[in-house]
Design a protein around this motif. Structure first.
Motif, mmCIF file in Angstrom:
data_model
loop_
_atom_site.group_PDB
_atom_site.id
_atom_site.type_symbol
_atom_site.label_atom_id
_atom_site.label_comp_id
_atom_site.label_asym_id
_atom_site.label_seq_id
_atom_site.Cartn_x
_atom_site.Cartn_y
_atom_site.Cartn_z
ATOM 1 N N ILE A 1 17.553 -8.030 2.699
ATOM 2 C CA ILE A 1 17.518 -8.447 1.598
ATOM 3 C C ILE A 1 16.649 -8.566 0.746
ATOM 4 O O ILE A 1 16.064 -9.205 0.685
ATOM 5 C CB ILE A 1 18.858 -9.729 1.288
ATOM 6 N N PHE A 2 16.515 -7.549 -0.416
ATOM 7 C CA PHE A 2 15.271 -8.053 -1.493
ATOM 8 C C PHE A 2 15.129 -9.046 -2.359
ATOM 9 O O PHE A 2 15.469 -8.257 -3.268
ATOM 10 C CB PHE A 2 14.870 -6.479 -1.616
ATOM 11 N N LEU A 3 14.787 -9.579 -2.402
ATOM 12 C CA LEU A 3 14.458 -11.447 -2.959
ATOM 13 C C LEU A 3 13.268 -11.190 -4.172
ATOM 14 O O LEU A 3 12.940 -11.948 -3.393
ATOM 15 C CB LEU A 3 15.307 -12.521 -2.144
ATOM 16 N N THR A 4 12.993 -10.403 -4.354
ATOM 17 C CA THR A 4 12.603 -10.347 -5.747
ATOM 18 C C THR A 4 12.431 -9.623 -6.953
ATOM 19 O O THR A 4 13.908 -9.269 -7.526
ATOM 20 C CB THR A 4 11.554 -9.380 -5.247
ATOM 21 N N SER A 5 12.375 -10.611 -8.206
ATOM 22 C CA SER A 5 12.592 -10.135 -9.347
ATOM 23 C C SER A 5 11.606 -8.404 -9.876
ATOM 24 O O SER A 5 12.427 -8.286 -10.664
ATOM 25 C CB SER A 5 12.250 -11.178 -10.087
ATOM 26 N N THR A 6 10.489 -8.344 -9.219
ATOM 27 C CA THR A 6 9.615 -7.490 -9.599
ATOM 28 C C THR A 6 9.113 -6.443 -8.745
ATOM 29 O O THR A 6 9.173 -6.969 -8.060
ATOM 30 C CB THR A 6 8.646 -7.677 -10.617
ATOM 31 N N PHE A 7 8.453 -5.565 -8.661
ATOM 32 C CA PHE A 7 8.460 -4.838 -7.522
ATOM 33 C C PHE A 7 6.632 -4.143 -8.713
ATOM 34 O O PHE A 7 6.280 -4.496 -9.495
ATOM 35 C CB PHE A 7 8.800 -3.683 -7.368
ATOM 36 N N VAL A 8 5.249 -4.323 -7.186
ATOM 37 C CA VAL A 8 4.382 -4.042 -7.552
ATOM 38 C C VAL A 8 4.541 -2.535 -7.388
ATOM 39 O O VAL A 8 4.729 -1.818 -6.737
ATOM 40 C CB VAL A 8 3.438 -4.537 -5.989
ATOM 41 N N PHE A 9 3.005 -1.856 -8.271
ATOM 42 C CA PHE A 9 2.873 -0.377 -8.838
ATOM 43 C C PHE A 9 2.249 0.013 -8.029
ATOM 44 O O PHE A 9 0.966 -1.113 -7.766
ATOM 45 C CB PHE A 9 3.055 -0.036 -10.331
ATOM 46 N N GLU A 10 1.991 1.300 -7.395
ATOM 47 C CA GLU A 10 0.649 1.742 -6.789
ATOM 48 C C GLU A 10 -0.526 1.780 -7.669
ATOM 49 O O GLU A 10 -1.910 1.528 -7.464
ATOM 50 C CB GLU A 10 1.127 2.567 -5.529
ATOM 51 N N THR A 11 -0.074 2.341 -9.220
ATOM 52 C CA THR A 11 -1.037 2.406 -9.705
ATOM 53 C C THR A 11 -0.534 2.344 -11.363
ATOM 54 O O THR A 11 0.749 1.717 -11.770
ATOM 55 C CB THR A 11 -1.973 3.796 -10.249
ATOM 56 N N ALA A 12 -1.656 2.168 -12.350
ATOM 57 C CA ALA A 12 -0.617 1.714 -13.961
ATOM 58 C C ALA A 12 -0.473 3.387 -14.120
ATOM 59 O O ALA A 12 0.740 2.764 -14.818
ATOM 60 C CB ALA A 12 -1.798 1.179 -14.815
ATOM 61 N N ALA A 13 -0.898 4.498 -13.666
ATOM 62 C CA ALA A 13 0.088 5.463 -13.935
ATOM 63 C C ALA A 13 1.433 4.960 -13.380
ATOM 64 O O ALA A 13 2.407 6.196 -14.207
ATOM 65 C CB ALA A 13 -0.880 6.669 -13.740
ATOM 66 N N HIS A 14 2.001 5.584 -12.625
ATOM 67 C CA HIS A 14 3.236 5.093 -11.879
ATOM 68 C C HIS A 14 3.431 4.040 -12.466
ATOM 69 O O HIS A 14 4.504 4.260 -12.855
ATOM 70 C CB HIS A 14 3.018 4.432 -10.489
ATOM 71 N N GLY A 15 3.152 2.694 -12.914
ATOM 72 C CA GLY A 15 3.665 2.449 -13.710
ATOM 73 C C GLY A 15 4.374 2.805 -14.704
ATOM 74 O O GLY A 15 6.020 2.586 -15.604
ATOM 75 N N LYS A 16 3.675 2.931 -15.769
ATOM 76 C CA LYS A 16 4.363 4.335 -17.286
ATOM 77 C C LYS A 16 5.391 4.873 -16.827
ATOM 78 O O LYS A 16 5.950 5.496 -17.081
ATOM 79 C CB LYS A 16 2.755 4.671 -17.399
ATOM 80 N N ARG A 17 5.091 5.653 -15.658
ATOM 81 C CA ARG A 17 6.272 7.006 -15.288
ATOM 82 C C ARG A 17 7.606 6.145 -15.235
ATOM 83 O O ARG A 17 8.872 6.614 -15.351
ATOM 84 C CB ARG A 17 6.047 7.522 -14.761
ATOM 85 N N PHE A 18 7.310 5.127 -14.735
ATOM 86 C CA PHE A 18 8.589 4.933 -14.143
ATOM 87 C C PHE A 18 9.343 3.563 -15.422
ATOM 88 O O PHE A 18 10.603 3.922 -15.290
ATOM 89 C CB PHE A 18 8.714 3.596 -13.566
#
Length: 435
Positions: free
Chosen positions: A52-69
């Protein structure tokens, strides 16, 4: 999880291995795929079952990945999310659940919600605009009727309905009347209808809709398939565009969670996903995890309950204190309902309507003298449940509409569980003696 071709923005280290759906030329069944499809143990320390993944947010590997997501989440780039962003949008448990839900009907996409009504509400909010008209079958679950008639009615949205067993010509007439009132934004069905068990001819609805809208811009057809699905009915095969589920019922099946689901083509579900992202009606990780557990035994539980229902209804059918039994296995040969059943269903289900001789007094006496069956609303659990719709789930429906729809005071709705069938028959026999 999404397939690898659609995950170019996800780091290779976080891409799940693809789950096989066939061995050689042999296609694996949903019952088998429920055991592990969509989950890669190597991404979770080798765990056999998804944590069970009890987390509100997820870590991006890079800022570019965060933007794409976020481009995918917000719709600025077609294709939807390519990675995990925030738990209002997606999460590992929810994505695995959605991957498995769509397998039962062979659908392109699935969405999970916090309840069946939140799924329905998000669907309606996505497609209906002020001034629009919704066409629906009747009866519907009382909360659905309330949502359409009272809540959406505050925003200038109106509705027209047709009875569950209507013919293509009757459905076509209602569609034409709706078009004369405004933009027809959605055709919403419920089959079998709650609580009468009346079937809707989805093929007739599809034909009437297509004849009224010969171009590409057609109102989608959504259908609540909770009573029979996903084992005994697959409405997408008959022409529905979106199937609606209260996952609380058979999919959850243990009366210990509340959730909802939609399955269908991506083009119909993508706008709903965007609405869900905004208003936050996704189910929580723990509920998704519990549903993954339940889906592993769905076929076993539904099959046993269906076998039990056939035995119980055979007993009730000829009982002197019973007026009639609204069980799909008893449809009159040659009737329109029997014809729909043969074309649309593979089983009679385990939820049925029982009409006792008398009225509310007799219905209440029966319910109050049950021992094994529980006096409670809902359905599709491992235990047998019984309730009085006119006095409970459909109490808010106006009396004249209840009468027109066959929701009478002597109606008892029964959902058969997985107990011993002979024990259930003894329980019902004892309760009937008190009537």
């Amino acid at each position: 999880m999404e397939n690898e071709a659609e995950m170019s923005g996800v780091p290779a280290s976080r891409r799940p291995k693809q789950s096989p759906t066939q061995i050689g030329n042999h296609q694996l069944s949903p019952e088998t795929l429920m055991m592990g499809f969509g989950f890669d143990p190597t991404l979770s320390e080798g765990s056999l079952k998804a944590p069970i993944f009890l987390t509100s947010t997820f870590v991006f590997e890079t800022a570019a990945h965060g933007k794409r997501f976020f481009e995918g989440i917000t719709g600025k780039r077609p294709g939807g999310a390519e990675g995990l962003v925030y738990s209002r949008f997606n999460g590992p448990n929810q994505e695995i659940l959605e991957a498995r839900l769509k397998l039962w009907e062979g659908a392109e996409e699935a969405l999970a919600f916090s309840s069946g009504m939140s799924a329905i509400a998000t669907l309606l909010l996505t497609y209906a605009r002020p001034g629009d008209v919704i066409v629906h079958s009747g009866p519907l679950y009382a909360a659905t009727e309330t949502l359409i008639a009272k809540i959406l009615g505050q925003f200038g949205i109106t509705w027209l309905d047709f009875p569950a067993g209507a013919t293509q010509d009757e459905i076509a007439a209602v569609i034409e009347a709706a078009k004369a009132k405004g933009r027809l934004s959605l055709i919403y069905l419920e089959s079998p209808a709650n609580p009468t068990n009346a079937l809707v001819d989805v093929e007739a609805v599809r034909a009437a809709r297509d004849a009224a809208f010969p171009g590409d811009d057609k109102p989608p057809i959504a259908i609540d398939n909770t009573f029979l699905g996903p084992l005994w009915a697959k409405p997408l095969d008959q022409g529905a565009d979106i199937t609606v589920y209260s996952l609380t019922k058979y999919a959850g099946g243990h009366s210990d969670l509340v959730a909802g689901g939609l399955v269908g083509a991506k083009k119909f579900l993508l706008p709903i996903r965007m609405m869900r992202n905004t208003i936050g009606t996704i189910c929580d990780p723990n509920t998704a995890w519990m549903l993954l557990r339940s889906l592993e035994t769905l076929e076993l539980r539904m099959s046993r309950a269906g076998e039990n229902a056939a035995k119980v209804c055979a007993f009730l059918k000829d009982h002197p204190k019973v007026e009639s039994v609204g069980y799909l296995g008893f449809l009159e040969e040659g009737s329109r309902q029997a014809d729909i059943y043969k074309r649309h269903c593979t089983g009679a289900g385990s939820t049925f309507s029982l009409y006792l001789k008398g009225g509310e007094k007799e219905a209440f006496a029966f319910l109050d003298n049950l021992t094994i069956a529980h006096l409670a609303v809902s359905l599709g659990g491992t235990e047998t449940l019984a309730s009085a719709p006119a006095a409970m789930t459909h109490l808010s429906v106006p009396d004249e509409r209840k009468a027109a729809l066959g929701i009478t005071d002597n109606l008892v709705r029964i959902s058969i569980g997985v107990e011993n069938a002979d024990d259930l028959i003894a329980d019902f026999a004892h309760a009937l003696d008190a009537v």
